[in-house]
Design an enzyme around this catalytic site. Structure first.
Site, PDB file in Angstrom:
ATOM      1  N   CYS A   1      15.263   0.901  20.759  1.00 12.40           N
ATOM      2  CA  CYS A   1      14.860   1.245  21.835  1.00 12.40           C
ATOM      3  C   CYS A   1      14.509   2.487  22.014  1.00 12.40           C
ATOM      4  CB  CYS A   1      16.099   1.045  22.804  1.00 12.40           C
ATOM      5  SG  CYS A   1      17.630   2.182  22.593  1.00 12.40           S
TER       6      CYS A   1
ATOM      7  N   ASP B   1     -12.235 -18.019 -13.260  1.00 11.23           N
ATOM      8  CA  ASP B   1     -12.556 -17.437 -14.353  1.00 11.23           C
ATOM      9  C   ASP B   1     -11.858 -15.953 -14.334  1.00 11.23           C
ATOM     10  OD1 ASP B   1     -13.692 -19.293 -15.757  1.00 11.23           O
ATOM     11  OD2 ASP B   1     -15.602 -18.721 -14.835  1.00 11.23           O
TER      12      ASP B   1
ATOM     13  N   CYS C   1      16.768   5.255  20.708  1.00 12.78           N
ATOM     14  CA  CYS C   1      16.766   5.503  19.533  1.00 12.78           C
ATOM     15  C   CYS C   1      15.808   6.615  19.108  1.00 12.78           C
ATOM     16  CB  CYS C   1      16.908   4.240  18.882  1.00 12.78           C
ATOM     17  SG  CYS C   1      17.917   2.783  19.120  1.00 12.78           S
TER      18      CYS C   1
ATOM     19  N   CYS D   1     -23.238  23.529  -9.654  1.00 13.80           N
ATOM     20  CA  CYS D   1     -23.129  23.191 -10.879  1.00 13.80           C
ATOM     21  C   CYS D   1     -21.658  22.302 -11.045  1.00 13.80           C
ATOM     22  CB  CYS D   1     -23.029  24.499 -11.937  1.00 13.80           C
ATOM     23  SG  CYS D   1     -21.717  25.416 -11.411  1.00 13.80           S
TER      24      CYS D   1
ATOM     25  N   CYS E   1     -18.577  24.113 -10.044  1.00 13.25           N
ATOM     26  CA  CYS E   1     -18.279  23.960  -8.458  1.00 13.25           C
ATOM     27  C   CYS E   1     -17.723  22.693  -8.355  1.00 13.25           C
ATOM     28  CB  CYS E   1     -19.676  23.782  -7.634  1.00 13.25           C
ATOM     29  SG  CYS E   1     -20.986  25.133  -7.942  1.00 13.25           S
TER      30      CYS E   1
ATOM     31  N   ASP F   1     -18.306 -18.579 -19.935  1.00 11.29           N
ATOM     32  CA  ASP F   1     -17.774 -20.048 -19.341  1.00 11.29           C
ATOM     33  C   ASP F   1     -18.915 -21.069 -19.275  1.00 11.29           C
ATOM     34  OD1 ASP F   1     -15.978 -21.635 -17.831  1.00 11.29           O
ATOM     35  OD2 ASP F   1     -17.233 -21.312 -15.963  1.00 11.29           O
TER      36      ASP F   1
END
Lengths: 819, 239
Positions: free
Chosen positions: A14, A709, A17, A86, A89, A508
């Site tokens: 509640c 698969d 709490c 670069c 960075c 497959d």
């Protein structure tokens, strides 16, 4: 430092709490703020991390009778970042982000200029992540949405950035050219007005150079702002090198000017303003070209993002209503006229048409659509008006998922990039050290300050880590984008890299090598019966059947123009076949057991021969007499044999995995040229078979339809899902082929090989450039009687290094798929 | 916003530096030329004399050679625009004997505008006409004042010779008067630089002129390009 965090509170029943647990936390020394939300069951607490631990807070909540647990909500965010120049960075931003508590993963891609951050939203907020980027000296930009509007905004922002760079370059060139002329003219005897003769009017000459270099420095001010900031943060980058190099030239020149003021005119020959000015101009030129070229590397994804129409015509209460695409909801009935784009994914309600899905699948032939067929957003309705019910909108559409998938792949890092990342991280500090060391060594060897300065500036300017940083991501961007154009979606840089090493591909059988839909292959009428007669009667008997074999017979009869008869009675005999009466004639259709039970003698030899070819023979009896055999088989796709031949051409072993009997499997294998047959394998054992191949030391790719698969796709080094973008396919595989055409498998492998070769070329040039350039700049040639590298030449070479890497990556745009 | 702020600042800074460059106060060559010449004059002591007849200041060398600077370049300007070359703006006077001994036939000296040659009582008089500028009356007060007026009015003729660390005044046709920028660091306090070509044309073997050096000198042309030229040099050490 005050830390904010969020905890989940269990055991509350509640509002009281919530208040109790809140009070318990507030009482703790060091807590500045605490609030518990009962409905969300969450505690937001701000506390002094130095004096209070999270564990103490949890203990206080526990003491109050509740349980506090970490509120782990892991989120992923992609933040566009401005100001990177670069690889250093990118490394600096990654470091800054990883330092943040709650940040789990951080990956910054220089080419896409985006940071991908995985973080615990309970511990760190997005705003804090952005702040960390800002603090590192870069600009976090607005997080984009994958909409057409976002594409426009992104495009406009990029165009603005390119325009600003070109303007800066134009300004710096405007002032640098006369600056260079004046400086070089004095040395080379080019005509110069007597009023600015360096020897007669040294100070006037120097002031003129200063006046010309100021606008150039202003145009390149970002190098100084970002570069020095990075040095302060102990994460020097390419801007730091430029800032240090040109500052050294300018400061030394200013010192020379002061000396000239004091009467030391000889130092008029020691002015290096033009060096600084021309370096900045050349770097700006390089950056402008880089921005233009870089924009071209992401054209594919931009094109994909721009495919979606902006509006949709929705039918509401019988009226057509044009609404923005964002407002279309699942279940809406959408009207699309010929020539218009399908706005979202859906299922056709009314109308017949052909739809061009090439932008999604790469398939150039329009696909016929009628009631019940699926349509996909961004595809083009060719010739008939249709209405369809929207089934997927927004981020759920196939197009949106393709964009996300390609974007993620482009933002991901291939393992091959790791070496470049590691080198880039140490690169700039090492270059600083080399520059200082060589300049100091030359001074100790008795050379002038001017000589040492030239070496120092040349080393700093020639050593550019930007080519290193761009080598891998640009190739991946162009490669994955090009793949998307052909309907080959590569989900990550790692998959792309692994794919080029594949030496075994397992296909497959059903739905991959074969069409996955049985078709009538042979009709063998017995004496006294006609082919059309037995097909018409068998199809009539099977008309209501949902069995795939029955469906194939009905389809064959319909395609052959046979007229089907009304069925008077129908009995299905499970495991045997069917019995029915048509026009007073008793028709039996089924296997040998069915015929034996009805005491019908059949041609078993012919049936065995058909079975030997991998076909399923079905006997037909009419009025108790054997009437013939209809053979049905799952036929191989037209492209299967060509695709396998293409893979053989690449030196790849091809295996086929199937649950079919070995004999049937062998028949298919012979037709398409399979090297190794893995027959009679249950679906759940497919992954085990892949593992066995891997245990032989082979790099295995598994190609399947992505549904049954899935475990094998996951087990394989590279899982390739073939199909048309089903959810499972897109989730389980590393590479998704939008079409069902097997030729896309060798296309994917070829693309992977070409991208990796391109990356290796880029890395070779980027490394080689620095490995050769730095010693030359340091004066190694001069030491052996050769020339000394002029810092201006060094700057030109450095600018061109990034452009050459980008240009090489753009060559991938010429990639051609297998036909 | 940033750009709107930066552009005018940058433009202003660039303009200021260029204006500074064209400001006379920043003409360090002229300034130091005056101060260094004053040092030369001071070191010459009583060899600096005023010539009432020529209205010029005369700077003598220990060996008796002299250079005279007119206290007013307008003094010799005639109404027709042609200068009276008997009243030169600058005049070198030196012993003619070494040149005669080296083959000089004075009548063969070529006519060059702004220059006049004369031998009188064994002295070779080399007259230079530099301009017709009106000097300040204060120029008469001292050699330095006359020289300062010369620098002010004939600034383009004054330059710095990096190789020798000298200043120089271009007298025309490749002839120069040079002096040390810093006498304490230079053993050649004054150097007369003559173009040998007129003398060669008049029969002189330049390598045989006693007391003069015939050498290739590194210098810069008007565009600033380094060149090497033949010169006759006469250095003076005033100390």
């Amino acid at each position: 430092m005050v830390t904010a965090t969020q905890l989940k509170i269990n055991g509350m029943t509640c509002a009281a709490c919530a208040q109790a647990s809140e009070r318990a936390v507030k009482k703790l020394p060091g807590v500045t703020e605490a609030s518990v939300n009962f409905s969300t069951e969450k505690l937001l607490v701000k506390f002094e991390a130095a004096s209070l631990s999270l564990e103490a807070i949890k203990a206080a909540v526990a003491k109050a009778g509740y349980e506090a647990v970490d509120d782990i909500v892991e989120k992923q965010v992609t933040i566009p970042v401005g100001g990177m120049t670069c690889a250093s960075c990118a490394a600096a931003i990654e470091r800054a982000l990883k330092k943040l508590p709650g940040v789990k993963t951080a990956s910054v891609n220089l080419a896409t200029e985006k940071a991908q951050v995985g973080y615990d939203s309970g511990t760190v907020r997005l705003s804090e992540i952005k702040q960390a980027i800002r603090k590192a000296g870069y600009e976090p930009l607005a997080i984009e949405a994958n909409t057409a509007q976002a594409v426009d905004e992104h495009k406009a922002a990029k165009e603005r950035e390119i325009r600003v760079l070109w303007t800066k370059f134009a300004i710096s060139a405007f002032f640098s050219i006369p600056l260079l002329y004046i400086a070089m003219g004095a040395m080379l005897g080019w005509p110069l007005p007597a009023a600015i003769n360096a020897m007669n009017y040294p100070l006037r000459y120097a002031f003129l150079e200063i006046g010309l270099v100021i606008p150039v420095i202003a145009a390149g001010y970002r190098f100084y702002v970002v570069g020095f900031k990075a040095i302060i943060h102990r994460s020097p980058n390419m801007d730091s090198l430029i800032a240090m190099g040109t500052s050294a030239a300018v400061i030394y020149s200013l010192w020379s000017v002061v000396a000239i003021m004091g009467g030391d005119f000889k130092l008029v020959g020691s002015l290096y303003f033009e060096t600084a000015g021309v370096i900045i101009t050349l770097i700006l030129l390089g950056k402008s070209l880089e921005a233009v070229t870089k924009g071209r590397t992401s054209e594919s994804i931009k094109r994909l993002m721009g495919l979606q129409p902006r509006t949709a015509t929705v039918i509401q209460d019988g009226a057509e209503l044009e609404i923005p695409i964002e407002e279309v909801e699942e279940g809406d009935v959408v009207m699309v006229r010929p020539g218009e784009k399908i706005p979202v994914d859906g299922e056709v309600l009314t109308g017949n048409t052909a739809i061009d899905e090439s932008m999604l699948t790469g398939e150039s032939m329009p696909v016929e659509k009628s009631t019940g067929d699926k349509v996909f957003g961004a595809s083009i309705n060719k010739n008939g008006a249709i209405t369809f019910r929207a089934t997927k909108v927004g981020a759920d559409t196939v197009l949106a998922r393709i964009i996300k998938l390609v974007e993620d792949a482009q933002g991901s890092k291939a393992p091959i990039a790791q070496m470049a990342d590691i080198v880039s991280g140490y690169f700039v500090p090492i270059v600083f050290a080399i520059a200082l060391l060589t300049a100091g060594t030359w001074l100790l060897l008795g050379h002038s300050v001017v000589f040492a300065l030239t070496v120092f500036v040349a080393v700093l300017t020639i050593a550019c880590p930007c080519a290193l940083g761009l080598a891998t991501p640009t190739a991946i961007m162009v490669g994955t984008g090009k793949g998307a154009e052909y309907g080959v979606l590569i989900k990550s840089g790692a998959a792309l890299e692994t794919a080029h090493k594949i030496n075994t591909i397992v296909f497959d059988k059903t739905g991959t090598i074969t069409k996955g839909r049985p078709e009538v292959t042979d009709i063998l009428p017995a004496a006294g019966f006609k082919e059309s007669e037995i097909l018409a009667l068998a199809a009539s008997a099977e008309k209501g059947s949902e069995h795939p074999l029955g469906e194939s017979i009905v389809r064959a009869a319909e395609e052959g123009g046979e007229i089907l008869f009304a069925v008077e009675d129908f009995i299905a005999v499970p495991g045997h076949g069917i019995a029915s009466t048509i026009g007073g004639r008793r028709v039996l259709l089924g296997n040998a057991r069915h015929m034996a039970a009805e005491k019908v003698a059949v041609d078993a030899q012919a049936a065995d021969a058909l079975a030997g070819e991998g076909k399923t023979p079905m006997f037909v009896a009419i009025d108790g007499r054997y009437a013939g055999i209809i053979a049905v088989a799952d036929v191989v796709k037209e492209s299967s044999a060509r695709a396998i031949a293409a893979l053989h051409g690449m030196g790849i072993e091809v295996a086929m995995i199937t649950g079919d009997a070995r004999k049937t499997a062998e028949a298919i294998a012979r037709k398409v040229g399979i090297d190794r047959i893995l027959a009679e394998v249950l679906p759940q054992d497919k992954a085990e078979e892949v593992k066995k191949l891997q245990a032989e030391g082979r790099k295995v790719a598994m190609v399947g339809d992505g549904i049954n698969d899935a475990p094998a796709l996951a087990q394989a080094d590279v899982g390739i899902a073939i199909g048309s973008g089903t959810d499972v396919a897109m989730e389980s595989a590393d590479i998704v082929l939008m079409r069902s055409d097997l030729m896309d498998v060798p296309t994917a492998i070829r693309l992977s090989k070409q991208v990796i070769r391109n990356i290796k070329q880029n890395l070779f040039w980027a490394f080689g450039y620095n490995v050769l350039g730095i010693p030359v700049a340091a004066g190694i040639l001069y030491a052996f009687g050769g020339p000394l590298l002029n810092p201006i030449i060094a700057a030109a070479a450095m600018s061109m290094s990034s452009v050459s890497v980008l240009t090489n990556a753009l060559r991938l745009k010429r990639f051609k798929a297998f036909n | 916003m940033k750009i709107r702020l930066i552009v005018p600042i940058v433009a202003a800074l660039a303009a200021i530096t260029i204006v500074l460059g064209s400001c006379a106060a920043t003409d360090v060559v002229a300034k130091v030329a005056n101060t260094s010449f004053k040092a030369v004059a001071d070191a010459s002591g009583d060899r600096v004399k005023w010539s009432e007849e020529d209205q010029a200041w005369v700077l003598g060398s220990p060996a008796g050679d002299t250079v005279a600077f007119s206290s007013d370049f307008a003094r010799n300007a005639s109404s027709g625009g042609m200068a009276d070359m008997d009243k030169p703006d600058v005049e070198f006077s030196f012993d003619a004997a070494p040149f005669v001994a080296a083959g000089l036939d004075v009548v063969k000296l070529p006519k060059i505008e702004g220059i006049k040659y004369e031998i009188d009582e064994g002295r070779f008089m080399y007259h230079f006409e530099l301009g017709s500028d009106k000097f300040s009356p204060d120029a008469k007060k001292s050699l330095e004042a006359t020289f300062a007026e010369l620098v002010r009015t004939q600034r383009a003729r004054v330059g710095y010779h990096e190789k020798l660390d000298h200043y120089g005044i271009k007298l025309g046709n490749g002839n120069m008067f040079e002096w040390a920028k810093d006498m304490s660091k230079n053993d050649k306090d004054i150097v007369w630089v003559l173009n040998p070509e007129p003398f060669i044309a008049a029969g002189v073997d330049p390598a045989k002129i006693q007391g003069w050096a015939f050498a290739k000198v590194e210098t810069k042309d008007d565009a600033g390009k380094t060149i090497f030229v033949d010169k006759l040099l006469k250095p003076f050490n005033l100390k």
